[in-house]
Design an enzyme around this catalytic site. Structure first.
Site, PDB file in Angstrom:
ATOM      1  N   ASN A   1     -30.482   2.341 -37.582  1.00 28.50           N
ATOM      2  CA  ASN A   1     -29.869   3.690 -36.606  1.00 28.50           C
ATOM      3  C   ASN A   1     -28.606   3.314 -35.913  1.00 28.50           C
ATOM      4  O   ASN A   1     -28.105   2.034 -36.220  1.00 28.50           O
ATOM      5  CB  ASN A   1     -30.854   3.499 -35.330  1.00 28.50           C
ATOM      6  CG  ASN A   1     -32.198   4.141 -35.878  1.00 28.50           C
ATOM      7  OD1 ASN A   1     -32.430   4.742 -36.710  1.00 28.50           O
ATOM      8  ND2 ASN A   1     -33.427   3.684 -34.884  1.00 28.50           N
TER       9      ASN A   1
ATOM     10  N   GLY B   1     -35.609  -2.483 -37.958  1.00 30.90           N
ATOM     11  CA  GLY B   1     -35.431  -3.218 -39.222  1.00 30.90           C
ATOM     12  C   GLY B   1     -34.024  -3.957 -39.359  1.00 30.90           C
ATOM     13  O   GLY B   1     -33.982  -5.162 -39.722  1.00 30.90           O
ATOM     14  N   ALA B   2     -32.997  -3.382 -39.040  1.00 28.85           N
ATOM     15  CA  ALA B   2     -31.611  -3.736 -39.095  1.00 28.85           C
ATOM     16  C   ALA B   2     -31.489  -5.004 -38.230  1.00 28.85           C
ATOM     17  O   ALA B   2     -30.982  -6.093 -38.251  1.00 28.85           O
ATOM     18  CB  ALA B   2     -30.525  -2.762 -38.993  1.00 28.85           C
TER      19      ALA B   2
ATOM     20  N   THR C   1     -32.893  -6.382 -24.005  1.00 32.63           N
ATOM     21  CA  THR C   1     -33.046  -5.598 -25.401  1.00 32.63           C
ATOM     22  C   THR C   1     -32.877  -6.673 -26.286  1.00 32.63           C
ATOM     23  O   THR C   1     -31.807  -7.312 -26.549  1.00 32.63           O
ATOM     24  CB  THR C   1     -31.760  -4.349 -25.122  1.00 32.63           C
ATOM     25  OG1 THR C   1     -32.010  -3.709 -24.017  1.00 32.63           O
ATOM     26  CG2 THR C   1     -31.627  -3.634 -26.407  1.00 32.63           C
TER      27      THR C   1
ATOM     28  N   ASP D   1     -36.913  -8.380 -31.385  1.00 32.16           N
ATOM     29  CA  ASP D   1     -36.547  -8.505 -32.759  1.00 32.16           C
ATOM     30  C   ASP D   1     -35.723  -9.874 -33.096  1.00 32.16           C
ATOM     31  O   ASP D   1     -35.916 -10.376 -34.327  1.00 32.16           O
ATOM     32  CB  ASP D   1     -35.400  -7.527 -32.963  1.00 32.16           C
ATOM     33  CG  ASP D   1     -35.993  -6.122 -32.883  1.00 32.16           C
ATOM     34  OD1 ASP D   1     -37.197  -5.884 -33.134  1.00 32.16           O
ATOM     35  OD2 ASP D   1     -35.278  -5.035 -32.385  1.00 32.16           O
TER      36      ASP D   1
END
Length: 299
Positions: free
Chosen positions: A9, A39-40, A241, A245
């Site tokens: 995104n 994903g990125a 944030t 991930d």
């Protein structure tokens, strides 16, 4: 080699004095753009954690695509499997108030049109597939089957928890990584009542490894034969944030290089903690030497 099959995104962020109510317009002084998508984010985190990484996904034929791909290209991630499709790149519109609360609207764009067939023939024994929850579950399940059948390991981070048959993906995932809220939602949908320990124990009984991240309280995990529990390293947190991930990317990188599961958990926990010390998602993903140094301090 880690293959990440997932979303990409561009995040458009506006700091506002307060979040709007329905039908209200609130003005912010300026806006910022950040590459994003789970994903990125995880692909970049795994690359910075020392892995060779390939990203499979899609962007649109618009001006947002190059901005969304900037960090992946600069990191040397293999983008030969990336598709550019008619339509729009995934976009997140984010408003943030002074207390850090946010409102987010996501336009999936080409992320909703990825296909598992793009993964065929890309795996060998010992490879790793890392998948999340921002692309269609049916494609994730089929892609995971391609990887498993070729002898690759599958790590599934169902974030956000997708609609559809969760059990189908659990059946092909060797490792599942969730946070507390995701564990609660999945447990409710599967009829697995209980605390995170019970959730992990019941899912691990079917032969997989289950990791539950606990925020500042660390991480717990169960495999079919072992139990792990670690506290989180103490850091000066400024922004959580991207912490999840960073955890997933570092965990995948460690497992891909065949580190012991306990060490992989510690590197994941270290990466997640370090990500909290820097603002942003991709910008906060730490590098291997810093991850290893902090992981050595975890008991």
């Amino acid at each position: 080699m880690i293959t990440v099959f997932g979303s990409i995104n561009l995040d458009l962020v506006v700091a506002v004095p307060r979040l709007p109510t329905a039908g209200e317009t609130v003005s912010g002084r300026d806006h910022q753009t950040f590459p994003g998508g789970k994903g990125a984010n995880q692909a970049l985190a795994a690359r910075r954690a020392g892995a060779d990484v390939r990203f499979i996904g899609a962007v649109g034929q618009d001006s947002f695509a190059d901005l969304a791909l900037l960090n992946l290209r600069q990191a040397g991630i293999d983008l030969s499997g990336l598709r550019t499709m008619a339509g729009s790149t995934g976009l997140a519109l984010i408003g943030i108030d002074p207390a850090g609360e946010n409102q987010i609207i996501v336009a999936s764009g080409t992320n909703a049109r990825v296909e598992a067939s793009w993964l065929e023939g890309r795996f060998g024994a010992g490879d790793t597939l890392l998948v999340q929850g921002e692309v269609p579950l049916v494609e994730v399940v089929e892609g995971a089957r391609h990887a498993r059948d070729a002898g690759a390991s599958v790590i599934w981070n169902p974030a956000p928890v997708p609609e559809g048959d969760l059990r189908a993906c659990l059946d092909v995932a060797g490792t599942v990584v969730v946070n507390l809220s995701e564990a609660a939602e999945i447990g409710e949908r599967l009829g697995i009542a209980g605390d995170p320990e019970t959730f992990a124990e019941k899912l691990a009984a079917d032969g997989r490894s289950v990791v539950v991240t606990l925020g500042a309280d660390g991480v717990l995990a169960r495999t079919p034969t072992a139990r792990y529990r670690f506290g989180s390293p103490v850091v000066k947190a400024v922004d959580s944030t991207g912490a999840g991930d960073a955890f997933c990317g570092a965990l995948a990188a460690a497992l891909d290089r065949k580190a012991p599961f306990e060490r992989a958990l510690k590197e994941g926990a270290a990466a997640g903690a370090l990500a909290c010390t820097v603002t942003g998602a991709q910008s906060s993903a730490p590098h291997l030497q810093d991850i290893a140094r902090l992981a050595d301090t975890i008991d």
